[in-house]
Design a protein around this motif. Sequence first.
Motif, PDB file in Angstrom:
ATOM      1  N   LEU A  17       0.846  -1.199   0.000  1.00 58.63           N
ATOM      2  CA  LEU A  17       0.000   0.000   0.000  1.00 58.63           C
ATOM      3  C   LEU A  17       0.877   1.243   0.000  1.00 58.63           C
ATOM      4  CD1 LEU A  17      -2.882   1.270   0.302  1.00 58.63           C
ATOM      5  CD2 LEU A  17      -2.504   1.187   2.782  1.00 58.63           C
ATOM      6  N   LEU A  18       0.619   2.139  -0.941  1.00 59.48           N
ATOM      7  CA  LEU A  18       1.323   3.415  -1.009  1.00 59.48           C
ATOM      8  C   LEU A  18       0.337   4.480  -0.544  1.00 59.48           C
ATOM      9  CD1 LEU A  18       2.781   3.002  -4.629  1.00 59.48           C
ATOM     10  CD2 LEU A  18       3.753   2.145  -2.486  1.00 59.48           C
ATOM     11  N   SER A  19       0.712   5.206   0.487  1.00 59.69           N
ATOM     12  CA  SER A  19      -0.236   6.148   1.057  1.00 59.69           C
ATOM     13  C   SER A  19       0.425   7.514   1.186  1.00 59.69           C
ATOM     14  CB  SER A  19      -0.666   5.575   2.418  1.00 59.69           C
ATOM     15  OG  SER A  19      -1.009   6.597   3.302  1.00 59.69           O
ATOM     16  N   GLY A  20      -0.344   8.559   0.936  1.00 55.65           N
ATOM     17  CA  GLY A  20       0.219   9.900   1.079  1.00 55.65           C
ATOM     18  C   GLY A  20      -0.510  10.905   0.227  1.00 55.65           C
ATOM     19  N   PRO A  21      -0.154  12.192   0.371  1.00 58.86           N
ATOM     20  CA  PRO A  21      -0.869  13.250  -0.338  1.00 58.86           C
ATOM     21  C   PRO A  21      -0.753  13.099  -1.858  1.00 58.86           C
ATOM     22  CG  PRO A  21       0.760  14.168   1.206  1.00 58.86           C
ATOM     23  CD  PRO A  21       0.937  12.688   1.196  1.00 58.86           C
ATOM     24  N   PRO A  22      -1.674  13.737  -2.595  1.00 60.77           N
ATOM     25  CA  PRO A  22      -1.603  13.688  -4.058  1.00 60.77           C
ATOM     26  C   PRO A  22      -0.310  14.296  -4.582  1.00 60.77           C
ATOM     27  CG  PRO A  22      -3.452  15.081  -3.319  1.00 60.77           C
ATOM     28  CD  PRO A  22      -2.817  14.505  -2.101  1.00 60.77           C
ATOM     29  N   GLY A  23       0.165  13.767  -5.696  1.00 61.63           N
ATOM     30  CA  GLY A  23       1.310  14.368  -6.370  1.00 61.63           C
ATOM     31  C   GLY A  23       2.653  14.079  -5.732  1.00 61.63           C
ATOM     32  N   THR A  24       2.736  13.032  -4.903  1.00 65.41           N
ATOM     33  CA  THR A  24       3.998  12.731  -4.240  1.00 65.41           C
ATOM     34  C   THR A  24       4.738  11.562  -4.896  1.00 65.41           C
ATOM     35  OG1 THR A  24       2.752  11.447  -2.606  1.00 65.41           O
ATOM     36  CG2 THR A  24       3.349  13.693  -1.993  1.00 65.41           C
ATOM     37  N   GLY A  25       4.149  10.982  -5.938  1.00 65.43           N
ATOM     38  CA  GLY A  25       4.875   9.967  -6.698  1.00 65.43           C
ATOM     39  C   GLY A  25       4.391   8.544  -6.514  1.00 65.43           C
ATOM     40  N   LYS A  26       3.169   8.365  -6.052  1.00 66.88           N
ATOM     41  CA  LYS A  26       2.677   7.005  -5.836  1.00 66.88           C
ATOM     42  C   LYS A  26       2.422   6.288  -7.173  1.00 66.88           C
ATOM     43  CE  LYS A  26      -0.731   8.547  -3.312  1.00 66.88           C
ATOM     44  NZ  LYS A  26      -0.387   9.983  -3.477  1.00 66.88           N
ATOM     45  N   SER A  27       1.717   6.975  -8.069  1.00 67.23           N
ATOM     46  CA  SER A  27       1.457   6.353  -9.370  1.00 67.23           C
ATOM     47  C   SER A  27       2.756   6.146 -10.137  1.00 67.23           C
ATOM     48  CB  SER A  27       0.512   7.216 -10.201  1.00 67.23           C
ATOM     49  OG  SER A  27      -0.718   7.385  -9.542  1.00 67.23           O
ATOM     50  N   LEU A  28       3.645   7.123 -10.033  1.00 67.92           N
ATOM     51  CA  LEU A  28       4.938   7.000 -10.708  1.00 67.92           C
ATOM     52  C   LEU A  28       5.710   5.795 -10.160  1.00 67.92           C
ATOM     53  CD1 LEU A  28       6.740   8.482 -12.800  1.00 67.92           C
ATOM     54  CD2 LEU A  28       7.751   9.749 -10.902  1.00 67.92           C
ATOM     55  N   THR A  29       5.593   5.574  -8.860  1.00 71.35           N
ATOM     56  CA  THR A  29       6.253   4.421  -8.250  1.00 71.35           C
ATOM     57  C   THR A  29       5.697   3.106  -8.792  1.00 71.35           C
ATOM     58  OG1 THR A  29       6.724   5.641  -6.219  1.00 71.35           O
ATOM     59  CG2 THR A  29       6.648   3.229  -6.043  1.00 71.35           C
ATOM     60  N   ALA A  75       3.316  -4.546   3.167  1.00 69.36           N
ATOM     61  CA  ALA A  75       4.167  -3.368   3.336  1.00 69.36           C
ATOM     62  C   ALA A  75       3.305  -2.138   3.122  1.00 69.36           C
ATOM     63  CB  ALA A  75       5.322  -3.389   2.344  1.00 69.36           C
ATOM     64  N   ILE A  76       3.513  -1.137   3.955  1.00 69.23           N
ATOM     65  CA  ILE A  76       2.820   0.139   3.795  1.00 69.23           C
ATOM     66  C   ILE A  76       3.890   1.208   3.685  1.00 69.23           C
ATOM     67  CG2 ILE A  76       1.267   1.804   4.884  1.00 69.23           C
ATOM     68  CD1 ILE A  76      -0.039  -0.663   6.293  1.00 69.23           C
ATOM     69  N   VAL A  77       3.870   1.914   2.569  1.00 69.34           N
ATOM     70  CA  VAL A  77       4.894   2.925   2.332  1.00 69.34           C
ATOM     71  C   VAL A  77       4.218   4.291   2.361  1.00 69.34           C
ATOM     72  CG1 VAL A  77       6.719   3.689   0.777  1.00 69.34           C
ATOM     73  CG2 VAL A  77       6.124   1.264   0.876  1.00 69.34           C
ATOM     74  N   ARG A  78       4.704   5.150   3.244  1.00 66.42           N
ATOM     75  CA  ARG A  78       4.073   6.455   3.390  1.00 66.42           C
ATOM     76  C   ARG A  78       4.871   7.535   2.649  1.00 66.42           C
ATOM     77  NH1 ARG A  78       0.061   5.300   6.895  1.00 66.42           N
ATOM     78  NH2 ARG A  78       0.623   3.787   8.496  1.00 66.42           N
ATOM     79  N   TYR A  79       4.168   8.206   1.759  1.00 71.43           N
ATOM     80  CA  TYR A  79       4.762   9.283   0.978  1.00 71.43           C
ATOM     81  C   TYR A  79       4.425  10.610   1.631  1.00 71.43           C
ATOM     82  CZ  TYR A  79       5.903   6.031  -2.716  1.00 71.43           C
ATOM     83  OH  TYR A  79       6.457   5.000  -3.422  1.00 71.43           O
ATOM     84  N   ASP A  80       5.302  11.579   1.399  1.00 68.97           N
ATOM     85  CA  ASP A  80       5.033  12.891   1.958  1.00 68.97           C
ATOM     86  C   ASP A  80       5.489  13.976   0.989  1.00 68.97           C
ATOM     87  OD1 ASP A  80       4.072  14.623   3.869  1.00 68.97           O
ATOM     88  OD2 ASP A  80       4.958  13.433   5.506  1.00 68.97           O
ATOM     89  N   LEU A  81       5.126  15.215   1.303  1.00 70.35           N
ATOM     90  CA  LEU A  81       5.614  16.330   0.492  1.00 70.35           C
ATOM     91  C   LEU A  81       7.136  16.341   0.587  1.00 70.35           C
ATOM     92  CD1 LEU A  81       3.011  19.114   1.362  1.00 70.35           C
ATOM     93  CD2 LEU A  81       3.025  17.512  -0.554  1.00 70.35           C
ATOM     94  N   ALA A  84       9.447  26.813  -2.555  1.00 67.29           N
ATOM     95  CA  ALA A  84       8.638  25.657  -2.963  1.00 67.29           C
ATOM     96  C   ALA A  84       7.995  24.950  -1.781  1.00 67.29           C
ATOM     97  CB  ALA A  84       9.505  24.666  -3.741  1.00 67.29           C
ATOM     98  N   ASP A  85       8.240  25.468  -0.591  1.00 71.33           N
ATOM     99  CA  ASP A  85       7.683  24.814   0.596  1.00 71.33           C
ATOM    100  C   ASP A  85       6.171  24.680   0.474  1.00 71.33           C
ATOM    101  OD1 ASP A  85       7.811  23.703   3.189  1.00 71.33           O
ATOM    102  OD2 ASP A  85       6.999  25.584   3.980  1.00 71.33           O
ATOM    103  N   GLY A  86       5.662  23.492   0.712  1.00 72.42           N
ATOM    104  CA  GLY A  86       4.222  23.271   0.644  1.00 72.42           C
ATOM    105  C   GLY A  86       3.754  22.710  -0.688  1.00 72.42           C
ATOM    106  N   LEU A  87       4.604  22.797  -1.720  1.00 76.21           N
ATOM    107  CA  LEU A  87       4.221  22.232  -3.015  1.00 76.21           C
ATOM    108  C   LEU A  87       4.526  20.733  -3.026  1.00 76.21           C
ATOM    109  CD1 LEU A  87       5.505  24.815  -5.688  1.00 76.21           C
ATOM    110  CD2 LEU A  87       3.185  24.525  -4.790  1.00 76.21           C
ATOM    111  N   SER A  88       3.745  20.005  -3.810  1.00 72.13           N
ATOM    112  CA  SER A  88       4.014  18.573  -3.964  1.00 72.13           C
ATOM    113  C   SER A  88       5.094  18.373  -5.023  1.00 72.13           C
ATOM    114  CB  SER A  88       2.745  17.843  -4.408  1.00 72.13           C
ATOM    115  OG  SER A  88       2.435  18.203  -5.744  1.00 72.13           O
TER     116      SER A  88
END
Length: 326
Positions: free
Chosen positions: A126-138, A245-251, A282-286
């Motif tokens: 499971l890949l979890s995290g905000p949009p635009g952090t690279g889950k689909s790309l992964t 496995a659970i992988v957490r993505y972040d900004l 860029a702080d706060g951008l995905s």
Amino acid sequence: MASSKQLIAMIRSHAAGDDERFLAIADHIASDARKAGHHRMADEIGTLIGSLREEAGERRIASKPTMIAAPRGELASLVRASYPETRLSDVVLTDEIERRLRKIVREHRERGVLAERGLLPRRKVLLSGPPGTGKSLTAAAIAGELGLPLFTVQLDGVITKYMGETAAKLRIVFDAMQGARGVYFFDEVDALATKRGAENDIGEARRMLNSFLQFLDEDSSGSLLLAATNHQELLDRAFFRRFEAIVRYDLPPPDHVRRLLSNRLPQFDLSAVSWPEVSAAADGLSQADIVAAADDAARDAVLEEDGQLTDSTILQAIRDRKQPHR
Ligand SMILES: Nc1ncnc2c1ncn2[C@@H]1O[C@H](COP(=O)(O)OP(=O)(O)O)[C@@H](O)[C@H]1O
Ligand SMILES: [Mg+2]
């Protein structure tokens, strides 16, 4: 002569157990050979294809039909197949996440070694995290690393108002996982856990999720199931427990801003860029926002700055991306 593209596609289709695609590519190679005047080669390939087709036909009758990598029938409306060339090195990740993902890839590459000791690779991630952090790309990168087809499950097509139908559609996808080895990507998997599609009926949604969890439990295929969610708060413990496995993505942390921009802008000289300033802006951008800002900056540099990319162009592109309601 067969092109390298054709050869790669052939090896891929073989790895995926996709006889039809394998033979279709062989057909192409034969007809290319004939056009080029290599008649003997074309004849020989033609004969081989003929006998392989016969064999495949017999096998299909003898065993249950094998799912093929180019989805057909109802499966075609439920999954989209692609053959990504993406690699993990294309994804900007923390060392920790990269290490964990490489481990999973290695388990699948060396599943023969594991099998000798009665072990299986982990297959539910499971890949979890905000949009635009690279889950689909992964998901694409893992398929690319393993040379497996990526089957993106279109949950919109799977989820219907009728529970029985949803379960039947999930069954088709899980059967495919058994029939054609690949990376099966359930994007926005939280849709299964919420009321969406089940129209105000919480009981219905619960049953839909339960049937998904049951399929997860029963799955013993050689495929890898990746699920992604932007809304982990919608998912409960029963859901998380199913994943190995659970992988957490972040900004992105500040140093990733530089990596994202540099990777995206290889054609520009960035040696004079003031990275602390750019990272702060860029702080706060995905990650996806930053990559999009890189593309904006590149266009501006070419059209307005004679191809020179300056700090101020990059900063402007980043600020523009930060505007709400763009
Ligand atoms: N970690 C990352 N490294 C490199 N590029 C990224 C990353 N995250 C996002 N991107 C860029 O943004 C695009 C969209 O990201 P995506 O993987 O769809 O995000 P998510 O699935 O987490 O919402 C990607 O195709 C890629 O161009
Ligand atoms: Mg995504």
